[in-house]
Write a protein that holds these residues in place. Sequence first.
Motif, short mmCIF file in Angstrom:
data_model
loop_
_atom_site.label_atom_id
_atom_site.label_comp_id
_atom_site.label_asym_id
_atom_site.label_seq_id
_atom_site.Cartn_x
_atom_site.Cartn_y
_atom_site.Cartn_z
N LEU A 85 0.82 -1.20 0.00
CA LEU A 85 0.00 0.00 0.00
C LEU A 85 0.86 1.27 0.00
O LEU A 85 0.50 2.27 -0.61
N PHE A 86 2.00 1.21 0.68
CA PHE A 86 2.93 2.34 0.61
C PHE A 86 3.46 2.49 -0.82
O PHE A 86 3.64 3.61 -1.32
N ALA A 87 3.73 1.37 -1.49
CA ALA A 87 4.16 1.43 -2.89
C ALA A 87 3.08 2.05 -3.76
O ALA A 87 3.38 2.84 -4.68
N ALA A 88 1.83 1.71 -3.49
CA ALA A 88 0.72 2.28 -4.26
C ALA A 88 0.62 3.79 -4.03
O ALA A 88 0.45 4.57 -4.98
N ALA A 89 0.71 4.22 -2.77
CA ALA A 89 0.63 5.65 -2.46
C ALA A 89 1.79 6.42 -3.07
O ALA A 89 1.62 7.55 -3.53
N ALA A 90 2.97 5.81 -3.08
CA ALA A 90 4.13 6.46 -3.68
C ALA A 90 4.03 6.52 -5.18
O ALA A 90 4.58 7.43 -5.82
N ALA A 91 3.34 5.56 -5.78
CA ALA A 91 3.21 5.51 -7.24
C ALA A 91 2.20 6.52 -7.77
O ALA A 91 2.32 6.98 -8.91
N VAL A 119 -4.68 3.41 5.57
CA VAL A 119 -4.84 4.83 5.86
C VAL A 119 -3.49 5.54 5.87
O VAL A 119 -3.30 6.56 5.19
N TYR A 120 -2.54 4.99 6.61
CA TYR A 120 -1.28 5.69 6.80
C TYR A 120 -0.44 5.89 5.54
O TYR A 120 0.22 6.93 5.41
N PRO A 121 -0.43 4.97 4.59
CA PRO A 121 0.34 5.27 3.37
C PRO A 121 -0.11 6.55 2.69
O PRO A 121 0.70 7.35 2.24
N TRP A 122 -1.42 6.76 2.63
CA TRP A 122 -1.96 7.95 1.97
C TRP A 122 -1.69 9.20 2.79
O TRP A 122 -1.37 10.26 2.24
N LEU A 123 -1.81 9.09 4.12
CA LEU A 123 -1.53 10.24 4.97
C LEU A 123 -0.05 10.62 4.92
O LEU A 123 0.29 11.81 4.94
N ARG A 124 0.83 9.63 4.88
CA ARG A 124 2.27 9.92 4.89
C ARG A 124 2.73 10.60 3.60
O ARG A 124 3.66 11.40 3.61
N PHE A 125 2.07 10.29 2.48
CA PHE A 125 2.48 10.90 1.22
C PHE A 125 1.70 12.18 0.91
O PHE A 125 2.09 12.94 0.03
N GLU A 126 0.62 12.41 1.64
CA GLU A 126 -0.13 13.65 1.46
C GLU A 126 0.77 14.82 1.85
O GLU A 126 1.38 14.84 2.92
N GLY A 127 0.89 15.79 0.99
CA GLY A 127 1.76 16.92 1.26
C GLY A 127 3.21 16.68 0.88
O GLY A 127 4.06 17.58 1.01
N ARG A 128 3.52 15.47 0.40
CA ARG A 128 4.87 15.15 -0.08
C ARG A 128 4.83 14.73 -1.55
O ARG A 128 5.58 13.87 -1.97
N GLY A 129 3.93 15.32 -2.26
CA GLY A 129 3.77 14.97 -3.66
C GLY A 129 2.68 13.95 -3.91
O GLY A 129 2.35 13.66 -5.05
#
Length: 411
Positions: A85-91, A119-129
């Motif tokens: 899910l972190f990979a998806a949010a980063a992609a 939830v957290y993958p999306w929150l962590r990348f929100e505001g970071r691109g």
Amino acid sequence: MNVQIKSYLASFSEPPGYLDFARIGPTSHDVTTTLIEAAQLLRGDSSIALAELELQAAQARAGAARLLRAAEHEVAFVSSTSHGLFAAAAALQCSSPDHGSAEREGVVLVPRGEFPSNVYPWLRFEGRGGLRVRWIDSPRITPDVVAAHLDGDVRALSISAVDALTGYRAPLGALKELLGPDRVLVVDAIQGLGAVPVEVDAADLLVCGGQKWLRAGWGAGLLLVRDRVDDRLIPGLGGWSGVQDPFGTDEDVPVPDSPSRGLSSTDDPGRGPAGGTVMHPRPPLRGAIAHTLTNPDYPAVAALGVAIDLVLGVGVAEIGRRVAEALGTLLDTARSAGAKVLLDDLDAAERGGIGCFRLPGLEPAATHAALAGAGLVTTLRGGWIRLSPHATTPPETVQRLASALRAPLTL
């Protein structure tokens, strides 16, 4: 009972009171043996061991592709559902490959009640691109609910195939039809894949750890990236394992020059040892592997492959039928004892292998403790007792639950 299901059932030996597959699924004899053999293999010549484990990984990928109805290059292995899910949010970044580096607004829809790993993958990348999170507040994520949140900014919906608490099974096909080809459907399938029918064809990106319903143990999960959305993704978490010829300096390998290739036109790339061709970053490999960090845990991947083969051997439909039958009988037993069932109006097509109940007037913690005393393994979450049986759950477990709920003085 046909030979396939009889062989499948004989592969497992968990205690009869085990009702916690939504937390972790006890492994089969075959999976356990595979892990032991992999460990023994690693005691010897590492080059021989690696060759054998890579072969097993290739076989596991082939099996996973069949399970997901995908091309093999669309499937890769990650360490866990959270990793995927972190990979998806980063992609899924606000600046997409076909729009160069220009920023544009982007939103991902996420149900507020989702399990935290989604939830957290999306929150962590929100505001970071990454995409901006827009919450959906509803116990059922239906097309009508999602439609009320759609606008021109929405680029993705991230959802569980089966909710970890309510057991609600999302209508993935209808949701994808609503989203259309220009929005991405991200699916966390860990609470459904291998246990109930999941509309995997609808998922653009799908992740699933192996430790729950697939019963493969910890350490490996599936990452599915469909070709149809590849041009809208960047390998945000992609490491050396996801690039072409990571040690090479061949002039035949083109220099990346866009976000989709992992390098912007303003970056200063490193040079090869002879001062010639650019070494890094290299162009990504085709498919899901572009989004991997490094090599997978090969023994865990081998175990996951064996677990998937067991599922394919008997069929998800047959496993799902048995799971639904076991859960239905357990919930009927709880209702007979006066229990309230969470989302009790779900029909058969809307429920996965999870159901929750509580007894009015009694502390859920006390109920949970009494069930444990009766040899029933369940999860207490949010004031509800969660039941999650599998195809291997025997009728004896239902009787054990009935007896425990008939003893109110001990609760």
